[in-house]
Design an enzyme around this catalytic site. Structure first.
Site, PDB file in Angstrom:
ATOM      1  N   CYS A  62       0.844  -1.197   0.000  1.00 53.44           N
ATOM      2  CA  CYS A  62       0.000   0.000   0.000  1.00 53.44           C
ATOM      3  C   CYS A  62       0.881   1.250   0.000  1.00 53.44           C
ATOM      4  CB  CYS A  62      -0.885  -0.018   1.245  1.00 53.44           C
ATOM      5  SG  CYS A  62      -1.853   1.486   1.467  1.00 53.44           S
ATOM      6  N   CYS A  65       0.402   3.398   3.489  1.00 52.38           N
ATOM      7  CA  CYS A  65       0.926   3.033   4.813  1.00 52.38           C
ATOM      8  C   CYS A  65       2.032   1.991   4.765  1.00 52.38           C
ATOM      9  CB  CYS A  65      -0.211   2.523   5.693  1.00 52.38           C
ATOM     10  SG  CYS A  65      -0.863   0.920   5.174  1.00 52.38           S
ATOM     11  N   CYS A 110      -7.257  -1.243   1.922  1.00 52.11           N
ATOM     12  CA  CYS A 110      -6.164  -1.655   2.796  1.00 52.11           C
ATOM     13  C   CYS A 110      -6.703  -1.826   4.218  1.00 52.11           C
ATOM     14  CB  CYS A 110      -5.063  -0.587   2.763  1.00 52.11           C
ATOM     15  SG  CYS A 110      -3.742  -0.879   3.955  1.00 52.11           S
ATOM     16  N   CYS A 113      -4.826   1.019   6.681  1.00 45.85           N
ATOM     17  CA  CYS A 113      -5.120   2.456   6.633  1.00 45.85           C
ATOM     18  C   CYS A 113      -6.503   2.761   6.051  1.00 45.85           C
ATOM     19  CB  CYS A 113      -4.048   3.216   5.850  1.00 45.85           C
ATOM     20  SG  CYS A 113      -4.077   2.954   4.061  1.00 45.85           S
ATOM     21  N   CYS A 133      -9.226  -6.483  -8.667  1.00 41.74           N
ATOM     22  CA  CYS A 133      -8.886  -5.508  -9.702  1.00 41.74           C
ATOM     23  C   CYS A 133      -8.403  -4.249  -8.984  1.00 41.74           C
ATOM     24  CB  CYS A 133     -10.139  -5.242 -10.542  1.00 41.74           C
ATOM     25  SG  CYS A 133      -9.872  -4.124 -11.906  1.00 41.74           S
TER      26      CYS A 133
HETATM   27 ZN   LIG Z   1      -2.651   1.168   3.593  1.00 39.03          ZN
END
Ligand SMILES: [Zn+2]
Length: 146
Positions: A62, A65, A110, A113, A133
């Site tokens: 990610c 984060c 995510c 976060c 996706c």
């Molecule tokens: Zn994140």
């Protein structure tokens, strides 16, 4: 059957996440395009992100984060123009029902976060049958050690 049933009980809309920043801090941390996708539930133009074409072994994380989200061996070529995976890392992502744009989809974010990553569809390859996706713009890629 509802795809959401695969993700357990629906979460409260006011879900809170371990990693939190203020809106100002997010804007400083992310590019405008990353902010638009990750914090504003945006979508990148199909085929626009280099990560779609990433073929090396490694890990996708990610951009918000740093949490590790997907590994390259779960990536497959979906032909959609977005990086596609049939399975995330254990506990890495969460899912919510998304009724925007007149469609019923399952949104993927995510788990650390809460940043929007993309959507999951029930038309992926076996064994999971799922297609995550994901917007490549909101992930970083780290090649595995050779
Ligand atoms: Zn994140």
């Amino acid at each position: 059957m509802g795809l959401m049933s695969m993700f357990g009980q629906p979460k409260e809309q006011a879900e809170t996440f371990p990693f939190q920043l203020t809106d100002t801090e997010w804007r400083e941390r992310l590019t405008p395009e990353q902010y638009r996708i990750l914090r504003g539930h945006g979508t990148e133009r199909a085929g626009s992100c280099a990560l779609n074409y990433e073929k090396r072994a490694g890990t996708f994380s990610c951009v918000g984060c740093g949490q590790k989200l997907f590994t390259s061996h779960k990536k497959f070529e979906s032909g959609t123009g977005w990086p596609s995976f049939d399975q995330p890392l254990e506990g890495a992502v969460g899912a919510t029902e998304d009724f925007s744009h007149g469609m019923h989809r399952v949104e993927v974010h995510c788990a650390n976060c809460g940043g929007h990553l993309g959507h999951v569809f029930p038309d992926g390859p076996p064994p999971t049958g799922l297609r995550y996706c994901i917007n490549g713009e909101v992930m970083t890629f780290e090649p595995a050690e050779a």
